[in-house]
Design an enzyme around this catalytic site. Sequence first.
Site, PDB file in Angstrom:
ATOM      1  N   ASP A 293      15.981   0.139  12.115  1.00  0.00           N
ATOM      2  CA  ASP A 293      14.970   1.024  12.673  1.00  0.00           C
ATOM      3  C   ASP A 293      15.698   2.103  13.222  1.00  0.00           C
ATOM      4  O   ASP A 293      14.954   2.925  14.420  1.00  0.00           O
ATOM      5  CB  ASP A 293      13.629   0.498  13.011  1.00  0.00           C
ATOM      6  CG  ASP A 293      13.103  -0.476  12.104  1.00  0.00           C
ATOM      7  OD1 ASP A 293      12.535  -1.447  12.549  1.00  0.00           O
ATOM      8  OD2 ASP A 293      13.215  -0.424  11.018  1.00  0.00           O
TER       9      ASP A 293
ATOM     10  N   LEU B 287      18.641  -5.712   5.981  1.00  0.00           N
ATOM     11  CA  LEU B 287      19.768  -5.629   5.177  1.00  0.00           C
ATOM     12  C   LEU B 287      21.202  -5.302   5.740  1.00  0.00           C
ATOM     13  O   LEU B 287      21.245  -4.488   6.807  1.00  0.00           O
ATOM     14  CB  LEU B 287      19.583  -4.571   4.098  1.00  0.00           C
ATOM     15  CG  LEU B 287      18.393  -4.790   3.208  1.00  0.00           C
ATOM     16  CD1 LEU B 287      17.979  -3.398   2.493  1.00  0.00           C
ATOM     17  CD2 LEU B 287      18.932  -5.930   2.024  1.00  0.00           C
TER      18      LEU B 287
ATOM     19  N   GLU C 283       1.207   6.904   6.949  1.00  0.00           N
ATOM     20  CA  GLU C 283       2.468   6.545   6.314  1.00  0.00           C
ATOM     21  C   GLU C 283       2.342   6.810   4.753  1.00  0.00           C
ATOM     22  O   GLU C 283       3.477   7.414   4.087  1.00  0.00           O
ATOM     23  CB  GLU C 283       2.928   5.002   6.376  1.00  0.00           C
ATOM     24  CG  GLU C 283       2.924   4.275   7.890  1.00  0.00           C
ATOM     25  CD  GLU C 283       3.124   2.852   7.621  1.00  0.00           C
ATOM     26  OE1 GLU C 283       2.383   2.280   6.894  1.00  0.00           O
ATOM     27  OE2 GLU C 283       4.388   2.511   8.003  1.00  0.00           O
TER      28      GLU C 283
ATOM     29  N   MET D 192      10.654  -6.680   4.907  1.00  0.00           N
ATOM     30  CA  MET D 192      10.601  -7.472   5.989  1.00  0.00           C
ATOM     31  C   MET D 192      11.914  -8.183   5.927  1.00  0.00           C
ATOM     32  O   MET D 192      11.805  -9.467   6.151  1.00  0.00           O
ATOM     33  CB  MET D 192       9.578  -8.503   6.165  1.00  0.00           C
ATOM     34  CG  MET D 192       8.240  -7.648   6.366  1.00  0.00           C
ATOM     35  SD  MET D 192       8.155  -5.895   7.304  1.00  0.00           S
ATOM     36  CE  MET D 192       7.837  -6.921   8.964  1.00  0.00           C
ATOM     37  N   HIS D 193      13.236  -7.595   5.544  1.00  0.00           N
ATOM     38  CA  HIS D 193      14.171  -8.452   5.844  1.00  0.00           C
ATOM     39  C   HIS D 193      15.506  -7.468   5.870  1.00  0.00           C
ATOM     40  O   HIS D 193      15.555  -6.421   5.534  1.00  0.00           O
ATOM     41  CB  HIS D 193      14.710  -8.869   4.376  1.00  0.00           C
ATOM     42  CG  HIS D 193      16.031  -9.551   4.207  1.00  0.00           C
ATOM     43  ND1 HIS D 193      16.556 -10.739   4.399  1.00  0.00           N
ATOM     44  CD2 HIS D 193      17.180  -8.824   3.595  1.00  0.00           C
ATOM     45  CE1 HIS D 193      17.859 -11.060   4.230  1.00  0.00           C
ATOM     46  NE2 HIS D 193      18.096  -9.719   3.703  1.00  0.00           N
TER      47      HIS D 193
ATOM     48  N   HIS E  64       9.143   3.168   8.955  1.00  0.00           N
ATOM     49  CA  HIS E  64       8.829   2.267   9.983  1.00  0.00           C
ATOM     50  C   HIS E  64       7.516   2.994  10.902  1.00  0.00           C
ATOM     51  O   HIS E  64       7.687   4.085  11.194  1.00  0.00           O
ATOM     52  CB  HIS E  64      10.021   2.363  10.911  1.00  0.00           C
ATOM     53  CG  HIS E  64       9.729   1.482  12.031  1.00  0.00           C
ATOM     54  ND1 HIS E  64       9.783  -0.101  11.972  1.00  0.00           N
ATOM     55  CD2 HIS E  64       9.834   1.581  13.434  1.00  0.00           C
ATOM     56  CE1 HIS E  64       9.490  -0.683  13.122  1.00  0.00           C
ATOM     57  NE2 HIS E  64       9.519   0.330  14.043  1.00  0.00           N
TER      58      HIS E  64
ATOM     59  N   SER F  57       0.911  -1.237   0.062  1.00  0.00           N
ATOM     60  CA  SER F  57       0.046  -0.009   0.054  1.00  0.00           C
ATOM     61  C   SER F  57       0.835   1.329  -0.179  1.00  0.00           C
ATOM     62  O   SER F  57       0.558   2.265  -0.473  1.00  0.00           O
ATOM     63  CB  SER F  57      -1.001  -0.060   1.080  1.00  0.00           C
ATOM     64  OG  SER F  57      -0.285   0.208   2.381  1.00  0.00           O
TER      65      SER F  57
END
Length: 198
Positions: free
Chosen positions: A153, A97, A182, A94-95, A113, A13
């Site tokens: 984050d 880095l 967001e 969702m990984h 976030h 989204s």
Amino acid sequence: MKQLAVFISGSGSNLQALIDAIRAGELEARIVVVVSNRANAYGLVRAEKAHLPTLYFPLKAYREAGQSREAYDADLAEMTLAYQPDLVVLAGWMHVLSPAFLGRFPGRVLNLHPALPGQFAGTHAIQRAYEAFQRGEIDQTGVMVHWVIPEVDAGPVVATATVPLQAGDSLADLEARVHATEHRLLVEAIRSVDPVEK
Ligand code: GRF
């Protein structure tokens, strides 16, 4: 014109918010590739509907081959560089880095976030804020866009916005309010940054 590589893992989204803002002339940018580590990420459907190049790149194959996350990250960086992005935008990616990826894009990776700086780092941030509100520990939460560093984050904040919590809110009410914030904040943050020269 900022060239964006947008990384997703889910619904997309926030990707859609970028697509819509560009279409509406509200964001001077071009999405050069949408990368997903999950085949079933609906964001890939959104990208295809917008005729954007997509790259599905799962970690699984590396794990099954006994290869490291760093090997995955290094190859992902190589492939992303081929699209010559000015910015890599993590929008529901969702990984985590590692420097094997981040080192190839110094000062050019942004993350969105759904929490305020220093609060609820990691996953399920909205749910954790909701539970803290139920316990009377907080009365607002928020959203931030920050430069990505290896610590999750936690990089320098580019933009942030508070999101009120109201008595009687369901978790779904809060999620909807956070996501709406967001979608707006991500566009503003990308508009406001000047990525380092390639
Ligand atoms: C967003 O809340 C994002 O901040 C978080 O995961 C969610 C992804 O939403 N990392 P979407 O895939 O952009 O709809």
